[in-house]
Enzyme design. Structure first.
Site, PDB file in Angstrom:
ATOM      1  N   GLY A  14       0.821  -1.219   0.000  1.00 14.09           N
ATOM      2  CA  GLY A  14       0.000   0.000   0.000  1.00 14.09           C
ATOM      3  C   GLY A  14       0.847   1.257   0.000  1.00 14.09           C
ATOM      4  O   GLY A  14       0.523   2.245   0.656  1.00 14.09           O
ATOM      5  N   VAL A  47       9.223   8.324   0.393  1.00  7.27           N
ATOM      6  CA  VAL A  47       9.780   9.398  -0.444  1.00  7.27           C
ATOM      7  C   VAL A  47       9.153   9.232  -1.838  1.00  7.27           C
ATOM      8  O   VAL A  47       8.375   8.329  -2.060  1.00  7.27           O
ATOM      9  CB  VAL A  47      11.324   9.318  -0.545  1.00  7.27           C
ATOM     10  CG1 VAL A  47      11.993   9.871   0.678  1.00  7.27           C
ATOM     11  CG2 VAL A  47      11.778   7.897  -0.839  1.00  7.27           C
ATOM     12  N   LYS A  78       5.513  22.051 -10.920  1.00 12.18           N
ATOM     13  CA  LYS A  78       6.913  21.801 -11.303  1.00 12.18           C
ATOM     14  C   LYS A  78       7.079  22.072 -12.802  1.00 12.18           C
ATOM     15  O   LYS A  78       6.394  21.467 -13.626  1.00 12.18           O
ATOM     16  CB  LYS A  78       7.277  20.347 -10.960  1.00 12.18           C
ATOM     17  CG  LYS A  78       8.650  19.948 -11.475  1.00 12.18           C
ATOM     18  CD  LYS A  78       9.031  18.535 -11.075  1.00 12.18           C
ATOM     19  CE  LYS A  78      10.278  18.091 -11.808  1.00 12.18           C
ATOM     20  NZ  LYS A  78      10.627  16.692 -11.558  1.00 12.18           N
ATOM     21  N   THR A 344      11.527   9.725 -12.298  1.00 11.05           N
ATOM     22  CA  THR A 344      10.870   8.811 -13.229  1.00 11.05           C
ATOM     23  C   THR A 344      10.188   7.604 -12.587  1.00 11.05           C
ATOM     24  O   THR A 344       9.500   6.864 -13.277  1.00 11.05           O
ATOM     25  CB  THR A 344      11.893   8.312 -14.271  1.00 11.05           C
ATOM     26  OG1 THR A 344      13.123   7.994 -13.605  1.00 11.05           O
ATOM     27  CG2 THR A 344      12.150   9.370 -15.316  1.00 11.05           C
TER      28      THR A 344
END
Ligand SMILES: Cc1cc2nc3c(=O)[nH]c(=O)nc-3n(C[C@H](O)[C@H](O)[C@H](O)COP(=O)(O)OP(=O)(O)OC[C@H]3O[C@@H](n4cnc5c(N)ncnc54)[C@H](O)[C@@H]3O)c2cc1C
Length: 502
Positions: A14, A47, A78, A344
């Site tokens: 999860g 992260v 961004k 990516t």
């Protein structure tokens, strides 16, 4: 087809991968029962906060409102990634999203720019990029086209809080019927004949059965590796960084509308601005620098006050030999890892999901279908790998053994061929479905100081005056448009500030 149809999917994990998959499948596939298992005790990697513009397609696929998504994830916009000290110490360049300049006749802008640079009439590449020019001034707006011109407007992605993103996706997926079980998987039951996974078994003995299993268990790779022993292709000889220290900090000023990637002695540091904090991390190679030194470097280069203790993440760069093996498809960190330099990984999750939907199997798990999926995923991984390696390899730094080693290492043939073609002709050929477009490669190749020997002869069709006028016109339009955009923070406050109800 009816009796061949898969009806039960089990997602193991999860984190970002698990909940992205759950949200996408539940919003796009009918008559599918979807079960997700995750362990609070194990937790997520926590992260993964910078993205590329393709994520907007994912948001559209799962049908979410962009402003709501930004509000709920503390997100910011961004426009690209600003690289510091990569080619040489003191260098700064941006890999900005979107168009730069405009093509003329059959030639892309960059061929004219190469000629203009030789003749001293072209400015910095970024002066012809609306994204970069706006970014440098901390400005942003949604602007698909520059009004009254043929020039594209702003192309954008997002920064967001990884934990809030997972919580948001969970809400979307559960509302669409996904069933979640909290618990630690302690064993995997396989069928003796085909070697397919039949069920995962939790600590309390509960078995969760399924037909198709999606392994989103992170670096543990619980099904694809521990249960099926698929194998891993290691790429650390090309991408030697193997650890990261991460720490959040208070915002020290207005949130920049771009990610920063600052090269250090044996790696690099990210700064990812969110509405409520900045994400920081130092990615490094443990052969060249100790964890203590890497932590000290990071803390010395964090702009605001740290908000938590720094924590270490260990990783190995490479990919699973087959992302899909038997009835298990690995997504996210379970399928492989390319370090976060070009943001990516979340894209690779989205890409894996889109291709899984395109190749959705029947219960016979046709081998040709699985092979086709694996070929496509390998192609995507390898081309992104090449792009990331380029940043390390094309450097002129001699201040540390790490950078010297990166410069002197061999690179994959596919990348060597790309660099060679660029050096000789100033040309970039984008193959097949490869992710990064020509202008993305061009910004990094020139940003890393690779200078081509020539440019396309058709760029000589303009007189010197016409060429200078071409650059002036674009620069003027870009500068004027950027200066009229609102500041990034103002735009967020007006449209998608966290904590403000819709
Ligand atoms: C240093 C670093 C920086 C990164 N930065 C970026 C970035 O800027 N942009 C980007 O796109 N990507 C980035 N990434 C990648 C990104 O973090 C991951 O791709 C993304 O978070 C997906 O992780 P995951 O869901 O695959 O794994 P995880 O977050 O590790 O989730 C694994 C899940 O599996 C569960 N699980 C594991 N074992 C068991 C078990 N036995 N029983 C039950 N549940 C289990 C866990 O509880 C968890 O829910 C970064 C990665 C690293 C390491």
């Amino acid at each position: 087809m009816g009796e061949r149809r898969i009806t039960k999917v089990v997602i193991v994990g999860g984190g970002t991968a698990g909940w992205m998959t759950a949200a996408a499948l539940s919003r796009t596939m009918d008559n599918l029962s979807i079960h997700l298992v995750e362990s609070d005790e194990i937790g997520t990697v926590g992260v993964g906060e910078a993205t590329i513009p393709a994520i907007r397609l994912f948001n559209a696929l799962i049908g979410i409102d962009e402003n709501e998504f930004i509000r709920e994830t503390g997100g910011t916009f961004k426009l690209g990634i600003q690289f510091h000290d990569w080619g040489r110490i003191g260098d700064v360049y941006m890999h900005a999203f979107g168009q730069i300049g405009r093509s003329l006749g059959m030639l892309p802008f960059q061929q004219y720019w190469l000629r203009g640079r030789n003749e001293g009439v072209a400015g910095r590449l970024g002066d012809y990029s609306l994204n970069e020019t706006a970014g440098r001034q901390n400005r942003f707006a949604r602007l698909p086209q520059i009004p009254n011109t043929s020039l594209d407007g702003i192309a954008y992605a997002f920064h967001f809080d990884a934990a809030l993103y997972v919580a948001y996706l969970r809400k979307v997926a559960e509302a669409a019927g996904v069933v979640r079980t909290e618990g630690k998987i302690v064993s995997v039951r396989k069928d003796g004949e085909r070697g397919h996974v039949e069920a995962v078994v939790l600590e309390d003995g509960t078995a969760i059965e399924g037909e198709l299993f999606i392994d989103c268990s992170g670096f543990r790779a619980l099904l694809i590796e521990e249960a099926l022993e698929t194998g891993f292709e290691d790429w650390t000889h090309w991408l030697p960084c193997d650890r990261a220290i991460a720490v959040p900090s208070e915002n020290a000023g207005p949130a920049r509308p771009y990610t920063q990637a600052i090269a250090h002695k044996a790696g690099w540091q990210w700064r990812i601005p969110l509405q409520h904090r900045t994400g920081n991390g130092h990615v490094f190679c443990s052969d060249f620098i100790s964890e203590d030194e890497a932590t000290a470097t990071l803390l010395a280069n964090v702009e605001g006050r740290p908000l938590a203790e720094p924590r270490t993440l260990r990783f190995r760069t490479g990919m699973r030999s087959r992302a899909w093996n038997a009835n298990v498809v690995a997504l996210g960190l379970a399928s492989g890892f390319l370090e976060p330099l070009e943001s990516t990984s979340i894209h690779l999750i989205q890409n894996g999901i889109a291709k899984l939907i395109a190749h959705f199997p029947g219960r016979d798990f046709d081998a040709a279908n699985i092979d086709a999926y694996n070929r496509r995923i390998r192609f995507d991984y390898e081309r992104i790998r090449d792009f990331v390696i380029l940043h390390y390899h094309a450097n002129q730094r001699s201040d540390s053994p790490f950078w010297v080693r990166c410069r002197e290492m061999g690179v994959p043939e596919t990348l060597a061929a790309k660099i060679e073609l660029f050096r000789s002709q100033g040309q970039i050929v984008r193959e097949g479905e490869e992710l990064f477009v020509e202008i993305g490669w061009f910004q990094v190749l020139t940003g890393q100081n690779i200078v081509p020997c020539g440019y396309h002869p058709m760029a000589d069709a303009l007189t010197s005056d016409e060429l200078a006028g071409f650059f002036d016109d674009i620069e003027t339009i870009v500068a004027r448009t950027a200066s009229r955009l609102p500041f990034h923070e103002e735009y967020i406050a007006q449209h998608c500030a966290a904590g403000v109800p819709a």
